[in-house]
Write a protein that holds these residues in place. Structure first.
Motif, PDB file in Angstrom:
ATOM      1  N   PHE A  60      21.430  35.749  18.380  1.00  0.00           N
ATOM      2  CA  PHE A  60      20.371  34.753  18.199  1.00  0.00           C
ATOM      3  C   PHE A  60      19.058  35.414  17.778  1.00  0.00           C
ATOM      4  N   ASP A  61      18.769  36.572  18.360  1.00  0.00           N
ATOM      5  CA  ASP A  61      17.542  37.276  18.001  1.00  0.00           C
ATOM      6  C   ASP A  61      17.566  37.685  16.532  1.00  0.00           C
ATOM      7  N   SER A  62      18.716  38.166  16.084  1.00  0.00           N
ATOM      8  CA  SER A  62      18.840  38.584  14.684  1.00  0.00           C
ATOM      9  C   SER A  62      18.649  37.400  13.743  1.00  0.00           C
ATOM     10  N   LEU A  63      19.233  36.259  14.097  1.00  0.00           N
ATOM     11  CA  LEU A  63      19.080  35.064  13.266  1.00  0.00           C
ATOM     12  C   LEU A  63      17.624  34.639  13.195  1.00  0.00           C
ATOM     13  N   ASN A  64      16.975  34.573  14.340  1.00  0.00           N
ATOM     14  CA  ASN A  64      15.574  34.162  14.366  1.00  0.00           C
ATOM     15  C   ASN A  64      14.695  35.127  13.576  1.00  0.00           C
ATOM     16  N   ASN A  65      14.977  36.428  13.685  1.00  0.00           N
ATOM     17  CA  ASN A  65      14.201  37.416  12.938  1.00  0.00           C
ATOM     18  C   ASN A  65      14.412  37.265  11.434  1.00  0.00           C
ATOM     19  N   THR A  66      15.644  37.018  11.044  1.00  0.00           N
ATOM     20  CA  THR A  66      15.943  36.833   9.616  1.00  0.00           C
ATOM     21  C   THR A  66      15.215  35.622   9.054  1.00  0.00           C
ATOM     22  N   LEU A  67      15.266  34.512   9.773  1.00  0.00           N
ATOM     23  CA  LEU A  67      14.610  33.294   9.303  1.00  0.00           C
ATOM     24  C   LEU A  67      13.091  33.461   9.285  1.00  0.00           C
ATOM     25  N   ALA A  68      12.557  34.142  10.291  1.00  0.00           N
ATOM     26  CA  ALA A  68      11.117  34.384  10.322  1.00  0.00           C
ATOM     27  C   ALA A  68      10.681  35.245   9.147  1.00  0.00           C
ATOM     28  N   ASN A  69      11.486  36.261   8.839  1.00  0.00           N
ATOM     29  CA  ASN A  69      11.164  37.116   7.698  1.00  0.00           C
ATOM     30  C   ASN A  69      11.218  36.337   6.390  1.00  0.00           C
ATOM     31  N   ASN A  70      12.251  35.514   6.223  1.00  0.00           N
ATOM     32  CA  ASN A  70      12.366  34.702   5.012  1.00  0.00           C
ATOM     33  C   ASN A  70      11.195  33.740   4.877  1.00  0.00           C
ATOM     34  N   ALA A  71      10.784  33.159   6.005  1.00  0.00           N
ATOM     35  CA  ALA A  71       9.633  32.248   5.981  1.00  0.00           C
ATOM     36  C   ALA A  71       8.374  32.990   5.546  1.00  0.00           C
ATOM     37  N   LYS A  72       8.203  34.214   6.049  1.00  0.00           N
ATOM     38  CA  LYS A  72       7.026  35.002   5.690  1.00  0.00           C
ATOM     39  C   LYS A  72       7.039  35.347   4.214  1.00  0.00           C
ATOM     40  N   VAL A  73       8.206  35.730   3.701  1.00  0.00           N
ATOM     41  CA  VAL A  73       8.322  36.054   2.274  1.00  0.00           C
ATOM     42  C   VAL A  73       7.947  34.850   1.422  1.00  0.00           C
ATOM     43  N   ALA A  74       8.491  33.687   1.773  1.00  0.00           N
ATOM     44  CA  ALA A  74       8.201  32.473   1.006  1.00  0.00           C
ATOM     45  C   ALA A  74       6.721  32.116   1.093  1.00  0.00           C
ATOM     46  N   PHE A  75       6.174  32.219   2.290  1.00  0.00           N
ATOM     47  CA  PHE A  75       4.766  31.857   2.477  1.00  0.00           C
ATOM     48  C   PHE A  75       3.856  32.783   1.666  1.00  0.00           C
ATOM     49  N   GLU A  76       4.116  34.074   1.710  1.00  0.00           N
ATOM     50  CA  GLU A  76       3.287  35.027   0.982  1.00  0.00           C
ATOM     51  C   GLU A  76       3.379  34.811  -0.526  1.00  0.00           C
ATOM     52  N   GLU A  77       4.542  34.476  -1.021  1.00  0.00           N
ATOM     53  CA  GLU A  77       4.707  34.234  -2.458  1.00  0.00           C
ATOM     54  C   GLU A  77       4.017  32.942  -2.894  1.00  0.00           C
ATOM     55  N   LEU A  78       4.035  31.933  -2.040  1.00  0.00           N
ATOM     56  CA  LEU A  78       3.558  30.610  -2.454  1.00  0.00           C
ATOM     57  C   LEU A  78       2.095  30.350  -2.117  1.00  0.00           C
ATOM     58  N   LYS A  79       1.535  31.119  -1.184  1.00  0.00           N
ATOM     59  CA  LYS A  79       0.162  30.807  -0.775  1.00  0.00           C
ATOM     60  C   LYS A  79      -0.837  31.041  -1.901  1.00  0.00           C
ATOM     61  N   ASN A  80      -0.466  31.884  -2.861  1.00  0.00           N
ATOM     62  CA  ASN A  80      -1.345  32.136  -4.001  1.00  0.00           C
ATOM     63  C   ASN A  80      -0.882  31.410  -5.265  1.00  0.00           C
ATOM     64  N   ALA A  81       0.174  30.623  -5.149  1.00  0.00           N
ATOM     65  CA  ALA A  81       0.637  29.839  -6.302  1.00  0.00           C
ATOM     66  C   ALA A  81      -0.356  28.716  -6.565  1.00  0.00           C
ATOM     67  N   ARG A  82      -0.725  28.543  -7.785  1.00  0.00           N
ATOM     68  CA  ARG A  82      -1.737  27.546  -8.126  1.00  0.00           C
ATOM     69  C   ARG A  82      -1.185  26.144  -7.902  1.00  0.00           C
ATOM     70  N   GLY A  83      -1.903  25.369  -7.115  1.00  0.00           N
ATOM     71  CA  GLY A  83      -1.531  23.977  -6.915  1.00  0.00           C
ATOM     72  C   GLY A  83      -0.545  23.722  -5.799  1.00  0.00           C
ATOM     73  N   LEU A  84      -0.182  24.763  -5.044  1.00  0.00           N
ATOM     74  CA  LEU A  84       0.745  24.583  -3.924  1.00  0.00           C
ATOM     75  C   LEU A  84       0.074  25.030  -2.627  1.00  0.00           C
ATOM     76  N   THR A  85       0.387  24.326  -1.538  1.00  0.00           N
ATOM     77  CA  THR A  85      -0.102  24.705  -0.217  1.00  0.00           C
ATOM     78  C   THR A  85       1.085  24.782   0.737  1.00  0.00           C
ATOM     79  N   PRO A  86       1.575  26.006   1.027  1.00  0.00           N
ATOM     80  CA  PRO A  86       2.692  26.127   1.961  1.00  0.00           C
ATOM     81  C   PRO A  86       2.201  26.054   3.409  1.00  0.00           C
ATOM     82  N   CYS A 108       4.197  26.469 -11.701  1.00  0.00           N
ATOM     83  CA  CYS A 108       2.879  25.899 -11.403  1.00  0.00           C
ATOM     84  C   CYS A 108       1.821  26.441 -12.357  1.00  0.00           C
ATOM     85  N   ASN A 109       1.871  27.745 -12.646  1.00  0.00           N
ATOM     86  CA  ASN A 109       0.898  28.339 -13.562  1.00  0.00           C
ATOM     87  C   ASN A 109       0.972  27.689 -14.940  1.00  0.00           C
ATOM     88  N   ARG A 110       2.150  27.274 -15.319  1.00  0.00           N
ATOM     89  CA  ARG A 110       2.367  26.696 -16.641  1.00  0.00           C
ATOM     90  C   ARG A 110       1.743  25.300 -16.752  1.00  0.00           C
TER      91      ARG A 110
END
Length: 427
Positions: A322-348, A421-423
């Motif tokens: 369970f810890d491994s699953l939660n860590n994996t999902l948390a990491n994926n969420a962080k990756v997505a958030f970091e990529e999208l927080k600077n995308a123009r016109g999107l608010t994650p 979004c940039n397009r």
């Protein structure tokens, strides 16, 4: 009805002439009232991916799709053993095998909560659990309504409207980690309100409510004498540093029907094993217990092989899984958030748990798209990335991302979204 004018016609002629109308068969009202709101929206989008780019689907809430998240070895071994023993190939009690119910009771007896096997009803997946609870508490012939969260998973509406029960939404507040708007929740209640549906942790928000906020919701339920259906299918599926609190642990005095199951946390949604926990501090749910027992008899119970394996699954699956699953999902969420927080016109919105992230589209910056549906459709056509539009969850202008896919695909998908979004972004 048979047409009397055809009485003299040979039966072979009737069969050979397909134009002869002798059958009048109409679907039931319940069937007509049953709608899959996600499919209605998605099917009408006529999605066509870019043939030059591999499709990355961030739309399906099934953690097994890409094969990167697998059930624990102990879970698989438990089922193998039951199959080889051959002792669970027949029927069991409609509410579940006693050993399986005792295992669920023990699994969920924590944080000061004591659950007995008598409180457990096993069902064919959590969807079946929710259906039983809504059907037991709400009655369309009595003009009942139930309150469900917005945004929220659309199955609540599907199950309620199927039996003629009205659905009323209470708002969740994005900037408050998707906490419920307590004043709005209370404003939706009237004398015909049969239940409040509480989903924590949340699909699609990825939020996990604090004890204080849960108490505030339950206080509204208690003051208005309304039972709560607590959808806790994502119990303990929260990221490091976050805490899951079950409604049963708060001693609120509110009659609770708690729905859960193996699907998400154990990564086996297709095994269809869910449960209902009847948490009844004041003994006011006796009639509902009987109703749930009766409803369970409609399909003679859930999968017996999985019931047979349930004690071993719940006991032997290690915390490290369970810890491994939660860590994996948390990491994926962080990756997505970091990529999208600077995308123009999107608010994650960074989730606290589950398998999802909501992203707001600043529609005013994309005037070429009439709504989020068109935005999602065009993004699929050009970038081959598909996320469910927020319309599926009663919150237009948003996208829901599923964060269970491999990290490299999450990153690539979000980069494609940013390029899209940039397009089209307009100052």
């Amino acid at each position: 009805m048979y047409d009397r004018k055809l009485e003299k016609t040979a039966s072979v002629s009737i069969i050979e002439d397909p134009k002869v109308e002798i059958w009048r068969i109409e679907a039931s009202t319940a069937a007509k009232n049953t709608r899959n709101f996600i499919r209605e929206i998605v099917d009408n989008l006529d999605l066509q991916p870019n043939p030059d780019k591999a499709v990355i689907a961030l739309s399906i809430g099934d953690p097994t799709v890409y094969g990167n998240l697998k059930a624990a070895d102990e879970t698989i071994d438990a089922v193998k053993a039951v199959v080889e023993e051959g002792l669970f190939n027949g029927y069991v009690a409609s509410t579940g095998h006693q050993d399986a119910k005792e295992a669920v009771a023990e699994y969920l007896s924590n944080d000061g909560v004591e659950i007995s096997a008598r409180d457990v009803i096993l069902c064919s997946g959590c969807s079946s659990s929710l259906e039983h609870c809504i059907t037991a508490l709400a009655d369309g012939t009595k003009n009942h309504n139930i309150l469900i969260p917005r945004p929220g998973f659309p199955i609540y509406r599907t199950l309620a409207e199927h039996i003629g029960v009205e659905v009323r939404y209470y708002n969740l507040i994005p900037e408050n980690n998707w906490e419920a708007d307590i004043d709005h929740l209370e404003s939706q209640i009237d004398n015909n309100t049969a239940a409040i549906v509480l989903n924590n942790p949340s699909n699609p928000c990825g939020s996990s409510f604090s004890k204080e906020h849960l108490r505030n919701i339950l206080e509204v339920a208690y003051n208005n004498r309304i039972p709560v259906i607590a959808d806790e299918i994502y119990e303990n599926l929260v990221f490091p540093g976050e805490q899951f609190t079950s409604t049963a642990s708060l001693n609120s005095g509110v009659p609770l029907l708690i729905c859960g199951g193996l699907a998400k946390r154990f990564l086996i949604p297709g095994w269809r094993l869910g449960w209902i926990i009847v948490h009844d501090e004041f003994g006011v749910l006796d009639d509902i217990r009987k109703a749930l027992n009766s409803l369970s008899q409609r399909i003679i119970g859930s999968n017996t092989l999985i019931q047979g394996a349930l004690p071993a699954i719940l006991k032997n699956t290690p915390q490290s899984f369970f810890d491994s699953l939660n860590n994996t999902l948390a990491n994926n969420a962080k990756v997505a958030f970091e990529e999208l927080k600077n995308a123009r016109g999107l608010t994650p919105f960074m989730p606290q748990g589950t398998m999802y992230m909501l992203v707001e589209i600043q529609m005013a910056k994309f005037p070429m798209f009439e709504n989020g549906l068109e935005f999602a459709k065009k993004m699929m056509e050009e970038e081959s990335v598909f996320c469910l539009p927020g319309d599926c969850f009663a919150i237009p202008g948003f996208l829901r991302l599923v964060i269970t896919v491999p990290e490299d695909l999450i990153k690539e998908a979000c980069q494609r979204m940013a390029e899209f979004c940039n397009r089209y972004y307009t100052q």
